[in-house]
Scaffold this motif. Structure first.
Motif, mmCIF file in Angstrom:
data_model
loop_
_atom_site.group_PDB
_atom_site.id
_atom_site.type_symbol
_atom_site.label_atom_id
_atom_site.label_comp_id
_atom_site.label_asym_id
_atom_site.label_seq_id
_atom_site.Cartn_x
_atom_site.Cartn_y
_atom_site.Cartn_z
ATOM 1 N N PRO A 21 0.826 -1.130 0.184
ATOM 2 C CA PRO A 21 -0.015 -0.051 -0.160
ATOM 3 C C PRO A 21 0.737 1.274 -0.057
ATOM 4 C CG PRO A 21 -0.164 -1.053 2.051
ATOM 5 C CD PRO A 21 0.677 -1.946 1.326
ATOM 6 N N GLY A 97 0.033 -1.361 -7.164
ATOM 7 C CA GLY A 97 -0.379 -1.156 -5.931
ATOM 8 C C GLY A 97 -0.844 -2.220 -5.074
ATOM 9 N N GLY A 98 -0.693 -2.410 -3.840
ATOM 10 C CA GLY A 98 -1.145 -3.252 -3.066
ATOM 11 C C GLY A 98 -0.934 -4.793 -3.384
ATOM 12 N N ASP A 99 -2.176 -5.552 -3.813
ATOM 13 C CA ASP A 99 -1.875 -6.945 -4.386
ATOM 14 C C ASP A 99 -2.462 -7.014 -5.950
ATOM 15 O OD1 ASP A 99 -1.652 -9.947 -3.434
ATOM 16 O OD2 ASP A 99 -3.410 -9.654 -4.755
ATOM 17 N N VAL A 102 -6.300 -8.135 -6.189
ATOM 18 C CA VAL A 102 -7.237 -7.503 -5.527
ATOM 19 C C VAL A 102 -7.597 -6.083 -5.757
ATOM 20 C CG1 VAL A 102 -7.933 -6.457 -3.108
ATOM 21 C CG2 VAL A 102 -6.702 -8.478 -3.121
ATOM 22 N N PHE A 103 -8.628 -6.120 -6.706
ATOM 23 C CA PHE A 103 -9.338 -4.863 -7.336
ATOM 24 C C PHE A 103 -7.958 -4.271 -8.300
ATOM 25 C CE2 PHE A 103 -11.954 -4.617 -3.454
ATOM 26 C CZ PHE A 103 -12.977 -5.331 -4.229
ATOM 27 N N THR A 127 -2.413 -6.093 0.608
ATOM 28 C CA THR A 127 -3.402 -5.046 0.100
ATOM 29 C C THR A 127 -3.729 -3.978 0.851
ATOM 30 O OG1 THR A 127 -5.626 -5.260 -1.046
ATOM 31 C CG2 THR A 127 -5.399 -6.429 0.948
ATOM 32 N N ALA A 128 -4.496 -2.889 0.307
ATOM 33 C CA ALA A 128 -4.617 -1.858 1.065
ATOM 34 C C ALA A 128 -5.508 -2.001 2.243
ATOM 35 C CB ALA A 128 -5.476 -0.753 -0.201
ATOM 36 N N CYS A 132 -3.807 -0.440 5.641
ATOM 37 C CA CYS A 132 -4.505 0.750 6.258
ATOM 38 C C CYS A 132 -4.897 0.253 7.605
ATOM 39 C CB CYS A 132 -5.491 1.121 5.193
ATOM 40 S SG CYS A 132 -4.897 1.913 3.700
ATOM 41 N N TYR A 178 -13.128 -0.281 -1.293
ATOM 42 C CA TYR A 178 -11.939 0.323 -1.788
ATOM 43 C C TYR A 178 -12.597 1.366 -3.027
ATOM 44 C CZ TYR A 178 -8.536 -3.513 -0.728
ATOM 45 O OH TYR A 178 -7.679 -4.114 0.025
ATOM 46 N N MET A 179 -11.742 2.389 -3.346
ATOM 47 C CA MET A 179 -11.782 3.573 -4.269
ATOM 48 C C MET A 179 -13.399 4.122 -3.571
ATOM 49 S SD MET A 179 -11.012 1.714 -7.672
ATOM 50 C CE MET A 179 -10.988 -0.132 -7.185
ATOM 51 N N GLY A 208 -2.758 5.657 3.514
ATOM 52 C CA GLY A 208 -2.570 4.576 4.445
ATOM 53 C C GLY A 208 -1.150 4.069 4.171
ATOM 54 N N PRO A 235 -5.265 8.062 -2.382
ATOM 55 C CA PRO A 235 -6.246 6.966 -2.359
ATOM 56 C C PRO A 235 -6.558 6.807 -0.789
ATOM 57 C CG PRO A 235 -3.802 6.224 -2.172
ATOM 58 C CD PRO A 235 -3.948 7.874 -2.399
ATOM 59 N N ALA A 236 -7.773 6.276 -0.695
ATOM 60 C CA ALA A 236 -8.440 6.169 0.699
ATOM 61 C C ALA A 236 -9.238 4.960 0.776
ATOM 62 C CB ALA A 236 -9.242 7.380 1.176
#
Ligand SMILES: C[S@@+](CC[C@H](N)C(=O)[O-])C[C@H]1O[C@@H](n2cnc3c(N)ncnc32)[C@H](O)[C@@H]1O
Length: 263
Positions: A21, A97-99, A102-103, A127-128, A132, A178-179, A208, A235-236
């Motif tokens: 993340p 970004g992240g995994d 996952v999205f 993942t985020a 986070c 997410y998003m 995060g 991102p959040a």
């Protein structure tokens, strides 16, 4: 037998690599190794410089990031680029970004590469939601508060199916959206309309795991107005559930601007 700790990296292949993340310390050893050996590096928007700096300085770098409604690189063009570079016999690292799964469209990219006969490996990342939650001090599950956790996205392709709001408001669960910043008001509204109490604790984690991380806690009823006032940026992720109440004791880095969960 292959030693899983020392992956062999042969030329003419693509690795879809999860960068986590944001905090470079959350990269896996496999990801760091892939970056060091990359001959071509294709990366997303959300990857911090500190992670990109870990890559082979000789690698060809291509920014292929996509921002919402601002697609810099079409998915099919990106797939073609990966295939072309791999066919040149180069080791391609597609850093996400992240995994990747996952999205992150990792499934689509892996399938496109496999269909062209390009060897592809996926190196998972944190993942985020996990990053986070940990850095904000919000356990995603907890025996007293949540025995399941759902990851959903507020952003779906046109014509995609609507989220199952009734399933998202069941008791004793955590939902990570997410998003979710752009659709925050709608998500909170729909969850309440589906039966969640307006007092259900909710938190936004912005940036995060990065030094700029901000955590804003509140309730489904109050968070949208609060977020607007704080001008939160992507991102959040939005985390909804009783576990958010634990943030006040477990989240030392929390920024709390007033409203308490449950108010
Ligand atoms: C296209 S999705 C990619 C998700 C990624 N594959 C993952 O596993 O985290 C982008 C969304 O992930 C979330 N995200 C990614 N990095 C984040 C971070 N550092 N802090 C908060 N949310 C983040 C945000 O909701 C952002 O809009």
């Amino acid at each position: 037998m292959t030693d899983p700790t020392t992956p062999s990296i042969e030329p003419g292949r693509v690795d879809l690599v999860g960068a986590g993340p944001g905090d470079p310390g959350l990269l896996t050893l496999h990801a760091a190794d892939a970056l060091r050996q990359a001959e071509v590096l294709l990366h997303d928007r959300l990857i911090p410089e500190a992670i990109l700096d870990m890559a082979n300085p000789e690698a060809e770098r291509v920014y292929v990031g996509k921002a919402r409604a601002r697609h810099h690189y079409r998915q099919d063009a990106l797939n073609e680029l990966m295939v072309a570079r791999a066919r040149e016999g180069r080791y391609v690292v597609r850093l996400k970004g992240g995994d990747p799964f996952v999205f992150g469209r990792g499934g689509e990219e892996a399938a496109a590469l496999a269909a062209e006969g390009i060897p592809v490996r996926v190196i998972p990342g944190i993942t985020a939601a996990g990053g986070c939650a940990a850095y904000a001090g919000i356990p995603l599950t907890h025996r007293d508060h949540a025995y399941r956790c759902q990851f959903v996205t507020a952003h779906r392709r046109e014509g995609g199916t609507e989220l199952d709001w009734a399933a998202l408001v069941r008791p004793q669960q955590t939902v990570v959206v997410y998003m979710g910043l752009h659709g925050l008001e709608r998500v909170c509204h729909e969850m309440v309309a589906a039966g969640a109490p307006a007092t259900m604790p909710a938190a936004l984690v912005e940036h995060g795991t990065l030094e700029t991380q901000r955590v804003v806690t509140g309730t489904l009823g109050g968070l949208p107005a609060r977020a607007e006032g704080l001008e939160l940026q992507s991102p959040a992720v939005l985390i909804v559930g009783e576990v958010v109440n634990l943030q006040s004791t477990l989240g030392p880095a929390a920024v709390d601007a007033g409203e308490k969960p449950g108010e």
